[in-house]
Design an enzyme around this catalytic site. Structure first.
Site, PDB file in Angstrom:
ATOM      1  N   GLU A   1      -3.864   7.402  -3.848  1.00 56.18           N
ATOM      2  CA  GLU A   1      -3.405   6.143  -3.274  1.00 56.18           C
ATOM      3  C   GLU A   1      -3.257   5.052  -4.316  1.00 56.18           C
ATOM      4  OE1 GLU A   1      -5.869   4.720   0.112  1.00 56.18           O
ATOM      5  OE2 GLU A   1      -7.122   3.714  -1.326  1.00 56.18           O
TER       6      GLU A   1
ATOM      7  N   TYR B   1       0.851  -1.194   0.000  1.00 54.81           N
ATOM      8  CA  TYR B   1       0.000   0.000   0.000  1.00 54.81           C
ATOM      9  C   TYR B   1       0.883   1.238   0.000  1.00 54.81           C
ATOM     10  CZ  TYR B   1      -3.082   3.714   1.531  1.00 54.81           C
ATOM     11  OH  TYR B   1      -3.773   4.895   1.597  1.00 54.81           O
TER      12      TYR B   1
END
Ligand code: GDP
Ligand code: MN
Length: 381
Positions: free
Chosen positions: A189, A101
């Site tokens: 993101e 991530y």
């Protein structure tokens, strides 16, 4: 404003972040052609602005153009969390070894953007934050200095990324920061950022949320708004300059002023009810705006009662009342309505509304109690 995955990834690519080859398709046939061009295995990904598409069956791997066509047809006929799928992204399938991530958002408490990385990628980052917060590594970015190289290295080290990927990772982190800053994002993101079987880093999924208040600086991005997949109510609300947010409860709220709207929602909850929406009609709303607000509230099938809370300053009570009455002429409704109107021209407004069989209230407490009672079927006007 949220961007679709394919739009987010196009922006990432402009900032040097590696993304899979692929294109978006609106029909199964197009999806098949794209799969032929890409030659080989592809992943078909529904483009809807909700999370958890994979679990809902909205992301499928296809081994051939024919299978790509079949799966695209299936996905294009789906609804995911109430949103119809109108487009699919057809991407070259990645051979995924590791999922990471990497994201940036604003940390209001720290008053800085924060870049976060985690070795637990691919899954919901909120879930990681809840269950294994130590797995999220954070660095705070000075808005003038920007992301420093040592910070990118700290993230890489913090998630135990193998050394041979550090240089590429730092470049991706820099690109993400640059995109975040230049496009005025509130979130950028990559989840997951993967290490492939060929030992390359690749941004497989992307999400960007733009700051609506800065959209005037990015007319090109404003045009990316997918009108058809946004809730009708929100499009309608924007047209009239109303701030509207749909919630899960049964009591529709129409209030002037954001603070008063928040207080109204709190008081509804205090008396055991749940607001169906946040709606700020703003200061000085004329009757056409009020009518639009009213139509939006009543179009929501879960609304079983409406609470109108207007503090008349610049906004005039009689204007509001006339707006409600004119909206009522257009939309047939049996929903009980409670009105609390105080301030400028409140008396005239109340009279107009009482004549239209609305329940009037003196105080906000009184109004909230009456609205909650109305939802529970216990109030007769
Ligand atoms: P989300 O569920 O909406 O966040 O969609 P993602 O694009 O993040 O995909 C969810 C998961 O599907 C990823 O974490 C991967 O495990 C898997 N996935 C997505 N794209 C690919 C791909 O190209 N190849 C493989 N093998 N898996 C993929
Ligand atoms: Mn994802």
């Amino acid at each position: 404003m949220k961007l679709q995955e394919y739009q987010s990834k196009q922006i990432f690519a402009k900032y040097g972040i590696p993304i899979p080859m692929g294109r978006v398709a609106a029909t199964a046939n197009e999806a098949k052609h794209i799969a032929e061009e890409l030659g080989g295995r592809v992943v078909i990904k529904s483009q809807v602005l909700v999370g958890g598409r994979g679990k809902a069956g909205g992301i499928r791997l296809a081994k051939s153009p024919q299978e790509a066509e079949d799966l695209a047809a299936q996905i294009l006929s789906m609804e995911i969390k109430g949103l119809p799928v109108r487009k699919v992204l057809v991407d070259e399938a990645a051979a995924i070894e590791t999922e990471i991530y990497l994201g940036i958002t604003n940390d209001r408490a720290a008053r800085r953007p924060v870049m976060m990385a985690s070795s637990s990628g691919g899954v919901d980052i909120e879930e990681v934050a809840r269950t294994e917060p130590e797995k999220i590594i954070k660095v705070y970015i000075h808005p003038l200095l920007g992301l420093r190289d040592y910070q990118a290295r700290d993230l890489a080290a913090g998630i135990d990324l193998p050394r041979d990927h550090w240089r590429a990772f730092a470049q991706i982190a820099r690109g993400l920061w640059q995109a975040y800053q230049e496009k005025d994002c509130t979130l950028a993101e990559i989840n997951p950022l993967v290490i492939t079987a060929e030992n390359r880093l690749l941004a497989v999924d992307g999400k960007i949320v733009l700051d609506d208040n800065a959209l005037f600086r990015h007319p090109d991005l404003g045009e990316m708004r997918d009108q058809d997949i946004e809730a009708n109510a929100e499009i309608e609300a924007r047209k009239y300059g109303l701030s509207y947010i749909k919630l899960d409860g049964q009591i529709g709220c129409m209030v002037n002023g954001a603070g008063l709207a928040m207080a109204t929602m709190d008081i509804i909850k205090l008396f055991g009810g749940e607001p169906a929406n946040f709606l700020d009609i703003g200061g000085g709303a004329a009757s056409d705006k009020v009518a639009a607000a009213f139509r939006i509230i009543l179009a929501d099938p879960s609304v079983n009662a409406v609470l109108i809370n207007i503090f008349g300053g610049i906004t005039r009570g009689d204007e509001v009342a006339r707006g409600i009455i004119s909206a009522l002429k257009e939309v047939e409704s049996q929903v009980p309505m409670v009105v609390r109107l105080v301030g400028t021209n409140a008396e005239e407004g109340r009279q107009i509304l009482a004549d239209a069989n609305m329940i009037t209230a003196q105080t906000l407490v009184d109004a909230a109690q009456k609205a909650v009672a109305a939802v529970k079927g216990g109030y007769a006007s």
